[in-house]
Write a protein that holds these residues in place. Structure first.
Motif, PDB file in Angstrom:
ATOM      1  N   GLY A 190      64.151 -30.611 -12.920  1.00 25.82           N
ATOM      2  CA  GLY A 190      63.634 -31.109 -13.896  1.00 25.82           C
ATOM      3  C   GLY A 190      64.636 -32.202 -14.732  1.00 25.82           C
ATOM      4  N   ALA A 191      65.755 -32.309 -14.386  1.00 22.13           N
ATOM      5  CA  ALA A 191      66.799 -33.300 -15.052  1.00 22.13           C
ATOM      6  C   ALA A 191      66.184 -34.549 -15.115  1.00 22.13           C
ATOM      7  N   GLU A 192      66.227 -35.120 -16.241  1.00 25.69           N
ATOM      8  CA  GLU A 192      65.982 -36.337 -16.476  1.00 25.69           C
ATOM      9  C   GLU A 192      67.267 -37.394 -16.677  1.00 25.69           C
ATOM     10  N   VAL A 193      68.163 -36.893 -16.788  1.00 26.51           N
ATOM     11  CA  VAL A 193      69.618 -37.387 -17.110  1.00 26.51           C
ATOM     12  C   VAL A 193      70.581 -36.559 -16.425  1.00 26.51           C
ATOM     13  N   LEU A 194      71.683 -37.069 -15.748  1.00 27.78           N
ATOM     14  CA  LEU A 194      72.784 -36.295 -15.219  1.00 27.78           C
ATOM     15  C   LEU A 194      74.125 -36.593 -16.116  1.00 27.78           C
ATOM     16  N   VAL A 195      74.672 -35.380 -16.420  1.00 27.53           N
ATOM     17  CA  VAL A 195      76.054 -35.107 -16.973  1.00 27.53           C
ATOM     18  C   VAL A 195      76.945 -34.663 -16.173  1.00 27.53           C
ATOM     19  N   PHE A 196      78.162 -35.160 -16.023  1.00 24.77           N
ATOM     20  CA  PHE A 196      79.250 -34.841 -15.270  1.00 24.77           C
ATOM     21  C   PHE A 196      80.483 -34.781 -15.860  1.00 24.77           C
ATOM     22  N   GLN A 197      80.862 -33.584 -15.969  1.00 28.73           N
ATOM     23  CA  GLN A 197      81.997 -33.406 -16.998  1.00 28.73           C
ATOM     24  C   GLN A 197      83.309 -32.963 -15.982  1.00 28.73           C
ATOM     25  N   GLY A 251      68.109 -41.936  -8.833  1.00 30.61           N
ATOM     26  CA  GLY A 251      67.287 -42.611  -9.806  1.00 30.61           C
ATOM     27  C   GLY A 251      67.327 -42.157 -11.240  1.00 30.61           C
ATOM     28  N   ARG A 252      68.897 -41.574 -11.752  1.00 28.84           N
ATOM     29  CA  ARG A 252      68.952 -41.137 -13.013  1.00 28.84           C
ATOM     30  C   ARG A 252      69.989 -41.807 -13.619  1.00 28.84           C
ATOM     31  N   SER A 253      70.096 -41.800 -15.059  1.00 31.38           N
ATOM     32  CA  SER A 253      71.530 -42.255 -15.565  1.00 31.38           C
ATOM     33  C   SER A 253      72.342 -41.223 -15.341  1.00 31.38           C
ATOM     34  N   VAL A 254      73.768 -41.482 -15.356  1.00 31.86           N
ATOM     35  CA  VAL A 254      74.811 -40.688 -15.246  1.00 31.86           C
ATOM     36  C   VAL A 254      75.859 -40.788 -16.624  1.00 31.86           C
ATOM     37  N   VAL A 255      76.263 -39.838 -17.005  1.00 27.40           N
ATOM     38  CA  VAL A 255      77.219 -39.747 -17.995  1.00 27.40           C
ATOM     39  C   VAL A 255      78.510 -38.947 -17.450  1.00 27.40           C
TER      40      VAL A 255
END
Length: 507
Positions: A398-405, A432-436
């Motif tokens: 269900g992730a609506e945004v992705l964060v890569f550390q 199709g997700r924003s990525v930080v």
């Protein structure tokens, strides 16, 4: 040339084939960042395939070794940044050797399939399909074996800046790899058969080329926004960096201070952003709680943690109330970087290098998501961004945004951070997700679902990014079908090769 089965003899003599393979490796490397001339992936693939045509197993092995070792030596030269040439050479030889072994199957397909299916359709369609499927099979093999594999050099990942990237949202990265190699293999057969004299035989590669360029991104549904702050502290986070107690969190805090008073929903720090385990260090835990209070939002940070006499590379969500057991442990710790497989054996070969790796990280088993006020945030820690299972599992949860550390401090001054950033951009497009994507030392970016950049911090630059990051829901076809397409290609390619061998023997 006639449509009769090609004789099983090489197009190039072995000496010329090795030169062609070396040139293919050089061009393929240039398709990836820092140079990122994505179109060079196509002539690189063509040179490699032409050098394999007609080769027996021994010749194919030599050609594959030249290509594989040189490609990885160029692509992962950053591994020699601090530890010297031994790890770099070892990784290049191992990955190049596995590449060479898998390329033998491609050479065998070029020998057996024209005899098994000698007609024009067999040469122009079936043979290229099998060759492209075997290419994907090789990428999957190298990306899973040994010790979890190293899927760094997938040809589809070279297209982060190209108009072909949206295709991955329909068929996944492996599907994009397949289609790229398919059009190359088709064009090779067009030339070998002299098919340009008959325009109708050019329809299949022409249509495929148009589809690759014209395919729009698979749509996902906007579901709101989240105001995310990502901080790049540029602290002493390298393996050999000299540091004082709390020097890492001091650097992160200093870069965070300008955000105090801003409207923030989530504060993100990179991998290795804490000096110790906050679950066992009260002073560090208090500082994290204070920062969360001052920023008015939960803090997503990362540190090495210990539980049940095991170590994990852990991202944790921290609030002003202290620790919340919303954590994710890195799924694929790096062999010979975060743990040593078969330590006793390798300690005999390089005791000084193996001795540097004192901590043994355990692979995580928890979901790569954390809940932030009802929004599921998908996670990937450092090199986990290149493993499909982590990304697919996060989106499926269900992730609506992705964060890569990530922590690129051990690779300062190399293009490793840019290569990894390109993989992050491909993940944004594929899912199709924003990525930080936030690093300790750079390069950090906030990326839209279409792969374009919203904000960035250059390498070696301490600072913060604050943006209203678009949330998206819905699954792309690449996420849903991509793993299935990959398996069909892997086993379908091997099955077709076996059938071709059997039919060729009967003929």
């Amino acid at each position: 040339m006639s449509d009769s089965p090609a004789r099983p003899r090489p197009i190039l003599p072995l000496w010329a084939a090795t030169i062609a393979a070396a040139l293919a490796a050089l061009l393929m490397n240039l398709a990836y960042p820092e140079t990122a001339v994505w179109v060079l992936a196509f002539p690189a693939a063509a040179l490699l395939l032409v050098s394999l045509i007609g080769r027996r197993a021994g010749g194919a092995l030599l050609v594959g070794l030249v290509y594989g070792i040189l490609l990885f030596a160029l692509l992962v030269s950053f591994t020699a940044r601090y530890l010297g040439p031994i790890p770099w050479i070892a990784l290049s030889v191992v990955e190049g050797g596995l590449t060479a072994l898998a390329l033998i199957l491609t050479a065998l397909a070029y020998r057996w399939l024209p005899r098994a299916l000698p007609g024009t359709s067999g040469r122009l369609i079936v043979l290229p399909v099998v060759i492209a499927a075997l290419w994907v099979g090789r990428e999957v093999f190298v990306g899973t074996f040994p010790y979890g594999g190293f899927p760094w050099a997938r040809i589809g990942m070279s297209q982060a800046e190209s108009p072909l990237a949206p295709v991955s949202s329909w068929v996944g990265v492996s599907g994009l790899s397949f289609l790229m190699v398919l059009i190359v293999a088709m064009l090779i057969e067009v030339v070998r058969l002299g098919a340009w004299r008959r325009p109708l035989r050019l329809i299949a590669p022409a249509v495929l080329a148009v589809v690759l360029v014209a395919t729009p991104q698979f749509p996902t549904t906007p579901s709101g926004s989240m105001r995310i702050a990502a901080v790049q502290g540029d602290g002493p986070t390298g393996y050999f960096d000299r540091r004082e107690p709390f020097s890492v969190i001091d650097a992160q805090t200093e870069a965070t201070v300008p955000l105090y008073g801003e409207d923030v929903d989530l504060l993100v720090w990179p991998e290795g952003s804490l000096d110790a385990d906050p679950f066992q260090n009260e002073a560090l835990a208090r500082r994290m709680s204070l920062i969360s209070t001052r920023i008015g939002a939960p803090l997503l940070a990362n540190a090495a943690t210990g539980r049940d006499e095991r170590y994990f590379n852990t991202s944790m969500l921290w609030t002003d109330a202290g620790a919340e057991r919303r954590i994710h442990d890195k799924r694929h710790p790096v062999p010979f970087g975060e743990y040593v497989p078969d330590r006793e054996f390798f300690a005999l070969l390089a005791p000084d290098l193996i001795g540097l790796i004192g901590r043994e990280y355990t692979p995580g088993r928890n979901l790569p998501v954390v809940d932030v006020d009802g929004v599921e945030v998908g996670l990937a820690i450092c090199f986990d961004v290149i493993y499909d299972d982590v990304i697919t599992e996060g989106i499926g949860a269900g992730a609506e945004v992705l964060v890569f550390q990530t922590n690129n401090a051990d690779f300062r001054g190399t293009d490793e951070n840019l290569q990894q950033l390109a993989f992050a951009r491909m993940r944004a497009i594929e899912t199709g997700r924003s990525v930080v994507n936030v690093s300790t030392v750079g390069t950090s970016q906030i990326i839209r679902p279409d792969g374009t950049t919203v904000a960035h911090l250059d390498a070696g630059e301490a600072g913060a990014m604050l943006e209203d990051v678009e949330l998206r829901s819905g699954l792309t076809a690449g996420v849903v079908l991509g793993p299935w397409i990959q398996q069909v290609l892997v086993w379908g390619g091997l099955g077709a090769l076996i059938v071709a061998w059997w039919r060729a023997r009967r003929r």
